[in-house]
Design an enzyme around this catalytic site. Structure first.
Site, short mmCIF file in Angstrom:
data_model
loop_
_atom_site.label_atom_id
_atom_site.label_comp_id
_atom_site.label_asym_id
_atom_site.label_seq_id
_atom_site.Cartn_x
_atom_site.Cartn_y
_atom_site.Cartn_z
N LYS A 42 29.58 37.60 28.35
CA LYS A 42 28.90 38.48 27.53
C LYS A 42 27.34 38.86 28.17
O LYS A 42 26.94 38.20 29.09
CB LYS A 42 28.56 37.73 26.37
N ASP A 65 26.39 29.13 21.79
CA ASP A 65 27.05 30.22 22.23
C ASP A 65 28.44 30.26 22.07
O ASP A 65 29.09 31.51 21.95
CB ASP A 65 26.54 30.76 23.80
O1 C5P Z 1 23.59 24.52 22.07
P1 C5P Z 1 23.32 24.44 23.59
O2 C5P Z 1 23.77 23.34 24.02
O3 C5P Z 1 24.04 25.42 24.45
O4 C5P Z 1 21.75 24.46 24.11
C1 C5P Z 1 21.28 23.93 25.24
C2 C5P Z 1 19.67 23.79 24.97
O5 C5P Z 1 19.06 25.03 24.74
C3 C5P Z 1 19.48 22.93 23.86
O6 C5P Z 1 19.16 21.60 24.12
C4 C5P Z 1 18.01 23.40 23.44
O7 C5P Z 1 16.91 22.95 24.39
C5 C5P Z 1 18.07 24.94 23.74
N1 C5P Z 1 18.41 25.72 22.54
C6 C5P Z 1 17.31 26.15 21.57
N2 C5P Z 1 17.66 26.85 20.73
C7 C5P Z 1 18.98 27.76 20.64
C8 C5P Z 1 19.92 27.26 21.57
C9 C5P Z 1 19.62 26.42 22.66
O8 C5P Z 1 16.37 25.67 21.61
N3 C5P Z 1 19.17 28.57 19.68
#
Ligand code: C5P
Length: 287
Positions: free
Chosen positions: A8, A132
């Site tokens: 994406k 995501d």
């Molecule tokens: O959800 P995911 O594991 O992909 O997110 C990785 C990191 O990115 C999280 O630990 C967080 O620090 C940050 N994040 C965030 N806000 C989001 C998505 C991700 O702060 N909406």
């Protein structure tokens, strides 16, 4: 069973603010491009294992494919799967490759094993794997809110040729969130209508494609800013970073101008071209 796992880009990405749980509320439009990994799933008696054509990628529980497979297998407590991942989507690139791979497993494994898993259940497993991942359970462009898991599919077909280019560098998403400078300015969260206005009048496109990660990520990695400038100089009507980088995409109104821009991409960068009106085909017909 062999399935495709598409990449994406983000057509606009606005950060609303930091939440008490440490995540950030955002609004973005996720849009599929014509670049995909393949996953071949073979039933096994028990457990989940995988192999990959990229030696630097872990094939154990650190890989979201394995975590996704184990989450599905835990629903029945029996059966297993071996996954062969053919990786073409660059990693650490803002193209959602790892999240897409996880969602491909969530889509395919229940079909392979003949399991009935409800949409809500898949969505909640996906949200637990990463912010995501839920988007990649959708079949087309989607506006996302919350931490990325609140989804509203939209009726949007790109009228442009999209050239997506990834320089040879990785940007850590956690670092990018941690480095954000959050301003007090009000944010236009009507991204889909901004995009529609930009499609009708290209002078409004740059506004629709604002990515709030750009200032800090491009300050730390000036090569990404240089790449965006290069795409604009090569005839793109707009160019922006995808996700937290390092990929940048340019929008072109003709195939010829996109093809010329593609030819001029320096070696060492990966590039892909997506035609206007593209929509992904997740499980290619057999034969
Ligand atoms: O959800 P995911 O594991 O992909 O997110 C990785 C990191 O990115 C999280 O630990 C967080 O620090 C940050 N994040 C965030 N806000 C989001 C998505 C991700 O702060 N909406």
């Amino acid at each position: 069973m062999t399935v495709r796992s598409y990449a994406k880009i983000n057509l606009g990405l606005r950060i609303i603010g930091k939440r008490p749980d440490g995540y950030h509320d955002l609004v973005t439009v996720f849009h599929y491009i014509d670049l995909y990994d393949t996953l071949t799933l073979t039933p096994m008696e028990t457990g989940a294992s995988m192999e990959c054509n990229r030696e630097d990628l872990p094939c154990d529980d650190r890989n979201l494919c394995i975590r996704a497979a184990k989450a599905v297998l835990a629903l029945t407590g029996s059966g297993g799967v071996h996954i062969v991942l053919g990786k073409r989507i660059p990693t650490g690139a803002g193209l959602g490759g790892g999240s897409s791979n996880a969602a491909a497993v969530l889509r395919a494994l229940p079909v392979l094993l003949g399991l009935q898993v409800g949409t809500d259940e898949l969505h909640s497993i996906a949200a637990g794997l990463g912010s995501d991942v839920p988007f990649f359970l959708q079949d087309s462009s989607t506006e996302a809110h919350g931490r990325g898991e609140i989804l509203r599919p939209i009726d949007f077909r790109s009228p442009w040729w999209i050239l997506t280019v990834t320089p040879d560098m990785h940007v850590s998403t956690a670092w990018a969130y941690g480095s954000l400078r959050l301003g007090g300015a009000a944010i236009d969260s009507q991204l889909t209508s901004a995009l529609a206005r930009g499609a009708a009048d290209e002078s409004l496109l740059a506004h629709a494609l604002i990515n709030d990660f750009e200032p800090t990520v491009m300050e730390r990695f000036p090569e990404i800013a240089a790449l965006r400038s290069r795409l604009l100089a090569s005839g793109a009507i707009a160019a922006a970073m995808s996700g937290s980088g390092s990929s940048v995409y340019g929008l072109y109104t003709s195939e010829a101008s996109a093809a010329v821009a593609l030819e001029r991409i320096p070696s060492g960068m990966t590039a892909s071209l997506t035609a206007p009106g593209f929509s992904p085909v997740f499980i290619p017909p057999l034969g």
